[in-house]
Design an enzyme around this catalytic site. Sequence first.
Site, PDB file in Angstrom:
ATOM      1  N   HIS A 173     -40.152  49.530 -12.583  1.00 16.66           N
ATOM      2  CA  HIS A 173     -40.807  48.721 -13.604  1.00 16.66           C
ATOM      3  C   HIS A 173     -42.032  48.063 -12.967  1.00 16.66           C
ATOM      4  CE1 HIS A 173     -41.297  45.368 -16.465  1.00 16.66           C
ATOM      5  NE2 HIS A 173     -40.532  46.035 -17.302  1.00 16.66           N
TER       6      HIS A 173
ATOM      7  N   ASP B 222     -33.943  45.252  -7.866  1.00 19.05           N
ATOM      8  CA  ASP B 222     -34.160  44.835  -9.251  1.00 19.05           C
ATOM      9  C   ASP B 222     -32.924  45.244 -10.034  1.00 19.05           C
ATOM     10  OD1 ASP B 222     -34.767  44.661 -11.945  1.00 19.05           O
ATOM     11  OD2 ASP B 222     -36.690  45.704 -11.806  1.00 19.05           O
TER      12      ASP B 222
ATOM     13  N   GLN C  70     -31.377  46.043 -15.104  1.00 19.06           N
ATOM     14  CA  GLN C  70     -30.711  47.007 -15.966  1.00 19.06           C
ATOM     15  C   GLN C  70     -29.312  47.375 -15.474  1.00 19.06           C
ATOM     16  OE1 GLN C  70     -31.929  47.991 -18.826  1.00 19.06           O
ATOM     17  NE2 GLN C  70     -33.932  47.024 -18.596  1.00 19.06           N
TER      18      GLN C  70
ATOM     19  N   LYS D 296     -30.874  40.119 -20.748  1.00 17.60           N
ATOM     20  CA  LYS D 296     -30.413  41.503 -20.805  1.00 17.60           C
ATOM     21  C   LYS D 296     -28.898  41.600 -20.619  1.00 17.60           C
ATOM     22  CE  LYS D 296     -34.819  43.288 -19.020  1.00 17.60           C
ATOM     23  NZ  LYS D 296     -35.342  43.936 -20.220  1.00 17.60           N
TER      24      LYS D 296
ATOM     25  N   CYS E  68     -43.224  49.795 -19.542  1.00 14.43           N
ATOM     26  CA  CYS E  68     -43.677  49.157 -18.292  1.00 14.43           C
ATOM     27  C   CYS E  68     -43.356  50.012 -17.073  1.00 14.43           C
ATOM     28  CB  CYS E  68     -43.086  47.759 -18.132  1.00 14.43           C
ATOM     29  SG  CYS E  68     -43.700  46.583 -19.349  1.00 14.43           S
TER      30      CYS E  68
END
Length: 405
Positions: A126, A199, A202, A225, A363
């Site tokens: 991202h 990261d 997700q 999220k 993104c």
Amino acid sequence: MIDGTIGMQDIRNQFPILDTEVHGHPLVYLDNAATTQKPVAVIEALDKYYRCGNANIHRGAHHLAAEATEAYENVRRQVQALIGARHSHEIVFTRGTTESINLVASSFAKRYFTGEDEVIVSGMEHHSNIVPWQLAGATMRPVPFSDDGVLDFKAMEQLFSPRTRLVAVCHASNTLGTINPIKEIVDMAHSHGVPVLVDGAQAVSHMKVDVQALGCDFYCFSGHKMYGPMGVGVMYGREELLNELPPYQGGGEMISEVTFERTTYNELPFKFEAGTPSVGDVIGLGKAIEFMLGVGIDNIAAQEGDLLHYATERLTALPGMRFFGRAPHKTSVLSFLVGTSHPYDVGTLLDQMGIAVRTGHHCTQPVMDRYGIPGTVRASFAVYNTRAEVDALAAALERIMPMLE
């Protein structure tokens, strides 16, 4: 799949927005990689805080301040338990994954960058795990991935050099759904003496995460999220590294003593939490964690895995479908194109039937460049989605295909 003591309808009943109609159709919300919807417990927690408990935290001597502080710090302990951190003071609250990564990039660069610095990233990152490192002055060294969306480990090994300062990689791709083998990446990086930032935006809502088992040095994610409020996120960092890094921002709370000549900084985690935090949103995040644990992380993963498998089968049967991201280990993300149609056209027509998907480059422009496309349509699933909603998506796609020719 969801069964037993907690049924699907029990779960869906906790999300009032799912009763919404869009353009005269029942809402089919398949944009969960962008943000998940919020259960009643989260909504009520925000309302209760602002109605009955609004106060600033940590420095107040009055009852409301003490209650707000305890509620806020209790969520820090909840997050610690959720991701298996060693200490609660390794949990730093931010506004989201983006700020978490920017925090690390800024502070890490000040402490460790020398002017000729490289950061290894995956080719599926991202933008929020690319741009902060560029702003910090690093040269990006991307790891290529296959047509199916699997990282090339041999190529990654060759990217390490004396200038490599950090590996920054997503746990799961927001576009391809690929679940990257973080433990193996960490082991490789650490064998070169290089720390790793993950990261996890997700990943946390889809699978069990144990930062100690993974061995990563930083792990970043967002509340919104994972069924929590917008405006709150987490930066986990190993205590040893956090103690070495300088603060990201200056102001109240992050100080120990201030004079006009010099400032000494507060202890962890407060050194990185300058100013008044979003207390209500942190409390809401705690309720989101309770919701996830109440359903069961394994149950969430099983339900979403079933939906991904079912949706892949249903949409593959449609003519002209092109899919992006076929890795054997995936989260519940399905990126596709309908023939040569522009993804925005597909998304707009689906919206007219009440189906919410995401369109564009998500993104991740380097991913789109890799495939030579402008973007994709992305359907992403959460625990409250159903096979019937997948059927609705398939039927809608079949219906609009003649309009796209």
